[in-house]
Write a protein that holds these residues in place. Structure first.
Motif, PDB file in Angstrom:
ATOM      1  N   GLU A  55      27.191  33.802  44.966  1.00 51.00           N
ATOM      2  CA  GLU A  55      26.240  34.788  44.434  1.00 51.00           C
ATOM      3  C   GLU A  55      26.240  34.803  42.902  1.00 51.00           C
ATOM      4  N   GLN A  56      27.366  34.460  42.307  1.00 55.09           N
ATOM      5  CA  GLN A  56      27.473  34.460  40.852  1.00 55.09           C
ATOM      6  C   GLN A  56      27.132  33.116  40.219  1.00 55.09           C
ATOM      7  N   HIS A  57      27.429  32.023  40.933  1.00 53.62           N
ATOM      8  CA  HIS A  57      27.329  30.699  40.323  1.00 53.62           C
ATOM      9  C   HIS A  57      26.347  29.761  41.012  1.00 53.62           C
ATOM     10  N   GLY A  58      25.805  30.169  42.171  1.00 56.64           N
ATOM     11  CA  GLY A  58      24.882  29.293  42.886  1.00 56.64           C
ATOM     12  C   GLY A  58      25.566  28.138  43.585  1.00 56.64           C
ATOM     13  N   ARG A  59      26.892  28.174  43.684  1.00 56.71           N
ATOM     14  CA  ARG A  59      27.684  27.156  44.376  1.00 56.71           C
ATOM     15  C   ARG A  59      28.820  27.857  45.108  1.00 56.71           C
ATOM     16  N   MET A  60      29.289  27.258  46.203  1.00 57.73           N
ATOM     17  CA  MET A  60      30.409  27.844  46.925  1.00 57.73           C
ATOM     18  C   MET A  60      31.744  27.579  46.231  1.00 57.73           C
ATOM     19  N   MET A  61      31.794  26.502  45.469  1.00 54.48           N
ATOM     20  CA  MET A  61      32.981  26.197  44.667  1.00 54.48           C
ATOM     21  C   MET A  61      32.522  25.403  43.454  1.00 54.48           C
ATOM     22  N   PRO A  62      33.358  25.274  42.413  1.00 52.78           N
ATOM     23  CA  PRO A  62      32.934  24.549  41.218  1.00 52.78           C
ATOM     24  C   PRO A  62      32.645  23.077  41.509  1.00 52.78           C
ATOM     25  N   GLU A  63      31.901  22.461  40.632  1.00 48.50           N
ATOM     26  CA  GLU A  63      31.543  21.056  40.812  1.00 48.50           C
ATOM     27  C   GLU A  63      32.783  20.175  40.877  1.00 48.50           C
ATOM     28  N   ASP A  64      33.835  20.564  40.150  1.00 48.89           N
ATOM     29  CA  ASP A  64      35.064  19.772  40.165  1.00 48.89           C
ATOM     30  C   ASP A  64      36.108  20.377  41.104  1.00 48.89           C
ATOM     31  N   GLY A  65      35.648  21.103  42.125  1.00 48.54           N
ATOM     32  CA  GLY A  65      36.563  21.786  43.032  1.00 48.54           C
ATOM     33  C   GLY A  65      37.558  20.858  43.702  1.00 48.54           C
ATOM     34  N   LEU A  66      37.101  19.707  44.176  1.00 45.17           N
ATOM     35  CA  LEU A  66      38.011  18.779  44.841  1.00 45.17           C
ATOM     36  C   LEU A  66      39.050  18.246  43.868  1.00 45.17           C
ATOM     37  N   ASP A  67      38.647  18.009  42.624  1.00 42.45           N
ATOM     38  CA  ASP A  67      39.611  17.552  41.623  1.00 42.45           C
ATOM     39  C   ASP A  67      40.689  18.609  41.391  1.00 42.45           C
ATOM     40  N   GLN A  68      40.285  19.873  41.422  1.00 39.61           N
ATOM     41  CA  GLN A  68      41.260  20.949  41.230  1.00 39.61           C
ATOM     42  C   GLN A  68      42.251  21.034  42.393  1.00 39.61           C
ATOM     43  N   LEU A  69      41.778  20.736  43.602  1.00 43.58           N
ATOM     44  CA  LEU A  69      42.637  20.831  44.783  1.00 43.58           C
ATOM     45  C   LEU A  69      43.514  19.602  44.969  1.00 43.58           C
ATOM     46  N   ASN A  70      43.045  18.473  44.517  1.00 46.44           N
ATOM     47  CA  ASN A  70      43.795  17.237  44.710  1.00 46.44           C
ATOM     48  C   ASN A  70      45.129  17.335  43.966  1.00 46.44           C
ATOM     49  N   GLY A  71      46.181  16.903  44.602  1.00 45.19           N
ATOM     50  CA  GLY A  71      47.497  17.009  43.995  1.00 45.19           C
ATOM     51  C   GLY A  71      48.342  18.107  44.609  1.00 45.19           C
TER      52      GLY A  71
END
Length: 358
Positions: A55-71
């Motif tokens: 509702e705030q960003h027009g996306r369910m997660m950030p564009e780099d969400g997978l990069d943030q989770l990886n690791g």
């Protein structure tokens, strides 16, 4: 210097009761880590993604969400879905984005009957029932292939095409995974679910791969059953089941049926596994975000706790996982139950009771 192993866990509470069951699970897992015979530590980081983020960003997660989770060593997920966001947007924008982006191709969904939780299945009163559904989690009917066209022809003339994807590699790896799991169970049997009588391309390939893989496991009993007959088997002859392997859609439906037979989707656990461990795997209860009870403090955390046990197995902590499963059984047997399974306990009361049994 701290000699205890530390595991980094990404928490994504997401929507509705997801926040409540993730909070409860973090409390339980931290307690287990502190008191384990061989202590370990969990380092949590929470990500505020989901429908409110959309509702705030027009996306369910950030564009780099997978990069943030990886690791991270693992991901613990709550639930996704909220009335303000279309379901296909919330699902594809977060949960499926993680599952497919990290090639979490094996979905494990145990069907575990619990003492104190009343099953609508009469046979559950007299038979020792315990089986697991292995779901192909990366392609099949949820591959996302297709589109909508011809809308310019006017109202009532648009065409939608949704294609299922079956690759020989995808079929073989999930079927072989199921056979390997069957070898670890008392009843060495794999039931393959198909619909090759009507789906003459993808499911015929599935059948051929199943039969080829089965030949490599002469010590495992095998059978192929049409999905409609399989739905009936879940109800009429569940004692015949051990490991059930099915395509993305078929296993999704059958595993929910299994959870309903146990007594509630609220007690159902699942794991989305990247078997090669190139990416983190994700663990989540099967139930949805339940907007109708969100914020009331009565969400059932048992499915989340069962998912946490699968997480502990994945981290190589089987003793901790077994202690959690024993505590779950003790809590339900003692009648400490949330309203969805006929009790009056709150989420926090179930959590506190489970910690006492640990």
């Amino acid at each position: 210097m701290n000699a205890h192993p530390t595991f980094r866990i990404a928490a994504i509470p997401a929507d509705g009761v997801g926040a409540e069951v993730v909070e409860a699970t973090r409390t339980v897992l931290n307690e287990i880590a502190r008191n384990a015979a061989e202590p370990f530590e969990l380092s949590w980081e929470e990500f505020p993604w989901g429908s409110h983020y959309y509702e705030q960003h027009g996306r369910m997660m950030p564009e780099d969400g997978l990069d943030q989770l990886n690791g991270f060593d693992a991901i613990f997920f709550g639930a996704v879905g909220w009335p303000s966001v279309p379901d296909h947007v919330s699902l594809w924008g977060l949960r499926l984005a993680v599952c497919q982006g990290f090639d979490q191709w094996a979905n494990i969904r145990p069907v575990r009957f619990l003492p104190g939780v009343r099953s609508p299945l009469r046979r559950a009163d007299t038979a020792d029932l315990d089986w697991v559904v292995i779901r192909e989690n990366s392609e099949g009917e949820y591959a996302g292939l297709g589109g909508r066209n011809l809308g310019a022809r006017g109202a009532g003339h648009e065409v939608a095409v949704q294609s299922a994807l079956f690759t020989e590699t995808g079929c073989e790896r999930i079927i072989r995974f199921a056979f390997d799991m069957a070898r670890e169970r008392d009843h060495r049997k794999v039931t393959g679910v198909t619909k090759s009588n009507a789906q003459q391309y993808g499911m015929v390939l599935w059948d051929e791969v199943f039969q080829r893989v089965a030949a490599d496991y002469p010590d495992v009993e095998t059978e192929l059953v049409l999905v409609d007959a399989m739905a009936a088997r879940f109800v009429l002859h569940p004692e015949s089941l051990s490991v059930v392997v099915a395509s993305n859609l078929h296993a999704d439906i059958l595993s929910d049926l299994g959870s309903a037979l146990v007594g509630s989707l609220g007690v159902a656990a699942s794991a989305n596994i990247n078997v090669e461990r190139r990416f983190p795997s994700m663990f989540e209860p099967v139930h949805g975000s339940a907007p109708d009870i969100a914020g009331q403090g009565i969400a059932n955390p048992i499915g989340a706790f069962g998912s946490a046990a699968l997480l502990l197995d994945h981290l190589g902590l089987p003793a901790a996982a077994d202690s959690l499963r024993r505590a779950i059984t003790a809590v339900t047997a003692a009648g400490v139950l949330t309203p969805d399974v006929g009790g009056q306990a709150s989420t926090k009361e179930v959590t506190s009771a489970l910690i006492e049994h640990l």
